[in-house]
Every structure is written in structure tokens, then in C-alpha cells.
Enzyme design. Sequence first.
Site, PDB file in Angstrom:
ATOM      1  N   ASP A  45       0.841  -1.197   0.000  1.00 31.87           N
ATOM      2  CA  ASP A  45       0.000   0.000   0.000  1.00 31.87           C
ATOM      3  C   ASP A  45       0.879   1.251   0.000  1.00 31.87           C
ATOM      4  OD1 ASP A  45      -2.897   1.064   0.525  1.00 31.87           O
ATOM      5  OD2 ASP A  45      -1.570   2.216   1.845  1.00 31.87           O
ATOM      6  N   TYR A  50       3.020  10.137   0.819  1.00 28.95           N
ATOM      7  CA  TYR A  50       3.975   9.561   1.775  1.00 28.95           C
ATOM      8  C   TYR A  50       5.418   9.958   1.438  1.00 28.95           C
ATOM      9  CZ  TYR A  50      -0.035   6.529   2.966  1.00 28.95           C
ATOM     10  OH  TYR A  50      -1.274   6.047   3.309  1.00 28.95           O
ATOM     11  N   LYS A  78      -2.452   6.350  -4.105  1.00 24.93           N
ATOM     12  CA  LYS A  78      -3.572   7.260  -3.805  1.00 24.93           C
ATOM     13  C   LYS A  78      -3.354   8.645  -4.400  1.00 24.93           C
ATOM     14  CE  LYS A  78      -3.850   4.751   0.546  1.00 24.93           C
ATOM     15  NZ  LYS A  78      -2.460   4.534   0.950  1.00 24.93           N
ATOM     16  N   HIS A 111      -7.536   9.756  -1.923  1.00 21.63           N
ATOM     17  CA  HIS A 111      -6.994   9.638  -0.570  1.00 21.63           C
ATOM     18  C   HIS A 111      -7.927  10.229   0.481  1.00 21.63           C
ATOM     19  CE1 HIS A 111      -2.796   9.197   1.467  1.00 21.63           C
ATOM     20  NE2 HIS A 111      -3.756   8.927   2.319  1.00 21.63           N
TER      21      HIS A 111
END
Length: 310
Positions: A45, A50, A78, A111
Site C-alpha cells: 500500500d 507519503y 492514492k 486519498h
Amino acid sequence: MIKPITLNNRHKIAPMGLGTWRSVKGQVGEAVEYAINEVGYRHIDCASIYGNEKEIGQAFHRVFSGEVKRGDVFITSKLWNTDHHPDHVEAACRKTLKDLQLEYLDLYLMHWGVAFKHGRVMEPLSKLGVAITQPVSIQETWRAMERLVKKGLVKSIGVANFTTMMLVDLLTYAQVKPVMDQIELHPYNTQESLIKYCQSNDITVTAYSPLGSAKGPNWMGHGGLDLLTDSVIAEIGEAHEATSAQVLIAWAMSRGTIPIPKSTNKERIAQNFAAQKLKLTKKEVAAISALNKNKRFVDPIGWWGIPYFE
Ligand code: A2P
């Protein structure tokens, strides 16, 4: 391998995966490579926000040059809030594909259901500390995501952090049905009604922060609440000669949700994967579920001044 879960479009996903939120650069690539090649993870994932997709992409490149093939691993990413405008969705997806060194994603999630002003600042805030939004509806963004499926850039689309009413609305116009809602789930935030709604509409649920978003690098403390030291969880673990983290993963899977515990530590990556074999009794599952406090560890009110979940 534990049996995969079939999504509403017949694609299959491994029933637990490796999370990469707060997986720091310099560690995440090796962790992903180890998880896939040495442990057997088949579900990773990711998310552009990030900030680690390039390093993960290098790991994917190394992995898929070996025995494990691209088609063996389910990879999610996402769409970030600043890229919700239909003019930006495809470019954002292509950037993620380039960073991850992939030709397609198995799953692309919206997201959050909120559009931010497009630009280089990922979390643009007003003087009052409130996120600067953009007049783009979730419907417009969803239409653009549907086009990604038609173009073959992604196999499935879904959402993250959607509440029940956001899903109810989305389902009124979705031509491509969301396969997934990825939400914060652990024994202090069980969200039973939302899971039930998803299951009755054939939307698979992924559990993020399944260990209670434990002490990552940016950990702010959770007011003394820590699932990994909760006595109910620890006692059930002792009975099975399992760790508390393994109990939390087994509990998530017992509800039909897909946990994605984050770790960059080899021992814990392996330990979490092994939790798939742990079977809890009905009584144990119920005792863990009874710990619910509707306590979110991930709430954008603190970041964006938006009471998203109110
Ligand atoms: P680390 O990467 O050092 O292993 P969540 O997925 O709920 O957000 O939790 C992630 C946090 O839990 C990270 O701080 C991670 O640290 C830690 N963690 C992951 N697996 C375990 C485990 N098996 N036991 C204890 N802590 C764990």
C-alpha cells in the site's frame, strides 16, 4: 498463501498487506523488497503524499527483475488532495506510476474526499490554519478516475477515508463502482456500521493503522492509549503465544477487513505476515471488539482545521 479476497470487479487482492505511511527514506525500499522476496507479501500500500514512492519504485524494479512478477503483487496508490481537478488526475497518476516504475496500478484510491488548491504546497492553509479548498466536486474527480480505468492505467478505483454518507452519494453516480474504502480501523475505532454498509454494497474494506498507528517517527502520543500494551489484547496474545500486533492483525482479518500494518523492521515485517495463520475464537473477537472507544488516531482536524469526520 492465505486465500485472496475477490473485489466487486472480480480482481483479487491479498488479505493483508504492507503499509508504507511513515516508512522513512533509506529504509522503505529495503523493507518492501524484503517483504515481497523473503517473507511473501503480495500486497503493498503506497501513496504519493507519503513522499517515498521513488524509493519503493526502485525496490519494485529490483523485485520484478527477479522471480516474482508484477502480476503477482497487488499495488495500491492514492490521489492526493491537490490533484482532484479533472485536469490533474491523470498527470498525478502518471507521476505515481513513473515513481513506482510501474505500467499500471492495481488500485488507485481518492486519498480524502476533499479538494485542495492545486500547487506545490501539499497542505495549503489559510491564515486561520484552515485548508484552502478548491471548488471541485467528488463527482468530477471520480469521473476522471473512471477514465484511468478505461485507459488501462489502473485496474480498479476506490476511496479512502470516506464516511458512509459520502459512499451513499458516490454510489448514486459511479459508473465504475468503487471496489474499496480504506479507513482507520483498530479495536479502539471499530466503525462497525460503516463496515456493514460497505459489505452490503460489495465494497471491500482496508484497515489502515491496524496497530493503532503506533509509535512512528512522527508519533505525537495518543493520550496514553496504546493497543500494543492493552491488557485484553496482550492476554489473548499470551493464550496463543502470539504478540499483541499479531492479535490485532488476526482480529482485523476475522472481520473480513484487510489490515496493512506498516513496518520497516525485518523481524516485525515477518511477524506481522505470520499473523495470518492466527485464528481467534468468537469470544476473543468479541472481547477485542468491545474495546471500542470511537477513538481516531488519524484526524485531519489537527492538520487542516477541517472537522472532516463531524
Ligand atoms: P516499525 O516500522 O519500527 O516496526 P500502524 O500500521 O498501525 O500505523 O502501526 C505502525 C507502527 O507500529 C510503526 O511504528 C511500526 O514500527 C510499529 N509496528 C509494526 N509492526 C509491529 C509489531 N509487530 N510489533 C510492534 N510494533 C510494530
